[in-house]
Design a protein around this motif. Sequence first.
Motif, PDB file in Angstrom:
ATOM      1  N   THR A  30       0.967  -0.980   0.061  1.00  0.00           N
ATOM      2  CA  THR A  30       0.093   0.107   0.163  1.00  0.00           C
ATOM      3  C   THR A  30       1.128   0.920   0.032  1.00  0.00           C
ATOM      4  O   THR A  30       0.433   2.578   0.203  1.00  0.00           O
ATOM      5  N   ARG A  31       1.910   1.510  -0.203  1.00  0.00           N
ATOM      6  CA  ARG A  31       2.810   2.209   0.341  1.00  0.00           C
ATOM      7  C   ARG A  31       4.523   2.243  -0.594  1.00  0.00           C
ATOM      8  O   ARG A  31       4.932   0.445  -0.772  1.00  0.00           O
ATOM      9  N   GLY A  32       5.082   2.590  -0.781  1.00  0.00           N
ATOM     10  CA  GLY A  32       6.042   2.176  -1.513  1.00  0.00           C
ATOM     11  C   GLY A  32       7.367   3.415  -2.002  1.00  0.00           C
ATOM     12  O   GLY A  32       6.843   4.562  -2.254  1.00  0.00           O
ATOM     13  N   ALA A  33       8.284   2.994  -2.485  1.00  0.00           N
ATOM     14  CA  ALA A  33       9.505   4.571  -2.447  1.00  0.00           C
ATOM     15  C   ALA A  33      10.247   3.419  -4.292  1.00  0.00           C
ATOM     16  O   ALA A  33      10.849   2.844  -4.114  1.00  0.00           O
ATOM     17  N   VAL A  34      10.594   4.391  -5.019  1.00  0.00           N
ATOM     18  CA  VAL A  34      11.183   4.139  -6.077  1.00  0.00           C
ATOM     19  C   VAL A  34      12.291   5.100  -6.567  1.00  0.00           C
ATOM     20  O   VAL A  34      11.833   6.308  -6.335  1.00  0.00           O
ATOM     21  N   SER A  35      13.424   3.855  -6.265  1.00  0.00           N
ATOM     22  CA  SER A  35      14.949   5.017  -6.287  1.00  0.00           C
ATOM     23  C   SER A  35      15.892   4.239  -7.272  1.00  0.00           C
ATOM     24  O   SER A  35      16.113   3.624  -7.448  1.00  0.00           O
ATOM     25  N   VAL A  36      16.206   5.317  -8.448  1.00  0.00           N
ATOM     26  CA  VAL A  36      16.817   5.080  -9.206  1.00  0.00           C
ATOM     27  C   VAL A  36      18.245   6.236  -9.468  1.00  0.00           C
ATOM     28  O   VAL A  36      17.296   7.273  -9.011  1.00  0.00           O
ATOM     29  N   ALA A  37      19.272   5.475 -10.360  1.00  0.00           N
ATOM     30  CA  ALA A  37      20.114   7.080  -9.937  1.00  0.00           C
ATOM     31  C   ALA A  37      20.474   6.902 -12.283  1.00  0.00           C
ATOM     32  O   ALA A  37      20.444   5.752 -12.437  1.00  0.00           O
ATOM     33  N   ALA A  58      11.703  17.875  -9.726  1.00  0.00           N
ATOM     34  CA  ALA A  58      11.566  17.190 -11.194  1.00  0.00           C
ATOM     35  C   ALA A  58      12.715  16.725 -11.236  1.00  0.00           C
ATOM     36  O   ALA A  58      13.812  16.601 -11.620  1.00  0.00           O
ATOM     37  N   GLY A  59      11.949  16.423 -12.624  1.00  0.00           N
ATOM     38  CA  GLY A  59      12.613  15.400 -13.621  1.00  0.00           C
ATOM     39  C   GLY A  59      12.194  14.209 -14.008  1.00  0.00           C
ATOM     40  O   GLY A  59      12.821  13.037 -14.292  1.00  0.00           O
ATOM     41  N   GLY A  60      10.666  13.816 -13.461  1.00  0.00           N
ATOM     42  CA  GLY A  60      10.637  12.485 -13.776  1.00  0.00           C
ATOM     43  C   GLY A  60       8.970  12.801 -14.467  1.00  0.00           C
ATOM     44  O   GLY A  60       9.007  14.009 -14.618  1.00  0.00           O
ATOM     45  N   GLU A  61       8.672  11.295 -15.059  1.00  0.00           N
ATOM     46  CA  GLU A  61       7.187  11.561 -15.237  1.00  0.00           C
ATOM     47  C   GLU A  61       6.621  10.203 -15.118  1.00  0.00           C
ATOM     48  O   GLU A  61       7.028   8.892 -15.322  1.00  0.00           O
ATOM     49  N   THR A 111      16.495  12.358 -15.748  1.00  0.00           N
ATOM     50  CA  THR A 111      17.856  13.479 -15.272  1.00  0.00           C
ATOM     51  C   THR A 111      18.734  12.828 -14.926  1.00  0.00           C
ATOM     52  O   THR A 111      18.999  11.326 -14.700  1.00  0.00           O
ATOM     53  N   ASP A 112      20.362  12.572 -14.751  1.00  0.00           N
ATOM     54  CA  ASP A 112      21.364  12.212 -15.235  1.00  0.00           C
ATOM     55  C   ASP A 112      21.184  12.027 -13.024  1.00  0.00           C
ATOM     56  O   ASP A 112      22.482  10.929 -13.090  1.00  0.00           O
ATOM     57  N   ARG A 113      20.866  12.675 -12.548  1.00  0.00           N
ATOM     58  CA  ARG A 113      20.919  12.564 -10.978  1.00  0.00           C
ATOM     59  C   ARG A 113      19.883  11.627 -10.324  1.00  0.00           C
ATOM     60  O   ARG A 113      19.247  11.215 -10.915  1.00  0.00           O
ATOM     61  N   ARG A 114      20.180  11.091  -9.277  1.00  0.00           N
ATOM     62  CA  ARG A 114      19.510  10.312  -8.507  1.00  0.00           C
ATOM     63  C   ARG A 114      18.207  10.963  -8.631  1.00  0.00           C
ATOM     64  O   ARG A 114      17.968  12.149  -8.306  1.00  0.00           O
TER      65      ARG A 114
END
Length: 136
Positions: A30-37, A58-61, A111-114
């Motif tokens: 029911t909840r979570g986090a998405v982390s990408v580099a 900002a930097g995502g879609e 984006t190129d950052r995390r």
Amino acid sequence: MKTLSILSLVASFAFGCAATGTADHLAVPTRGAVSVAGVARKAIVAGPTTIHAYSGFAGGEIYTAPAVTGTDSDCGAVDGGHTQQSREVGADRVMTIDVGAGDVACLATKTDRRFELLWHVQNGAQRAPVLVAREQ
């Protein structure tokens, strides 16, 4: 040396027992986090549901795609800009996203950052039951 062996044995039992529980691991998240580099496409959650999503930057879609495998590969099969639900992620804003039955919500970063996106199911949103087994 004997004391160290006994302590490690006791610790493994303590932590092993703490990790086991009821069928919570079978529950739909029911909840979570998405982390990408860097630039990436990641699955967030499968529908049907309505979620709130938040990012500090900002930097995502966020867009929806047909759920075929239930993995990140579903998100790569569709160009995010060509879906009905495509929305830019704004900095410090909570977004509400409806994910239909048979779809998966996806995050595409530019984006190129995390980049980190936090999400949770909106209060009162209905989830379809997950079919584990069916008698024939």
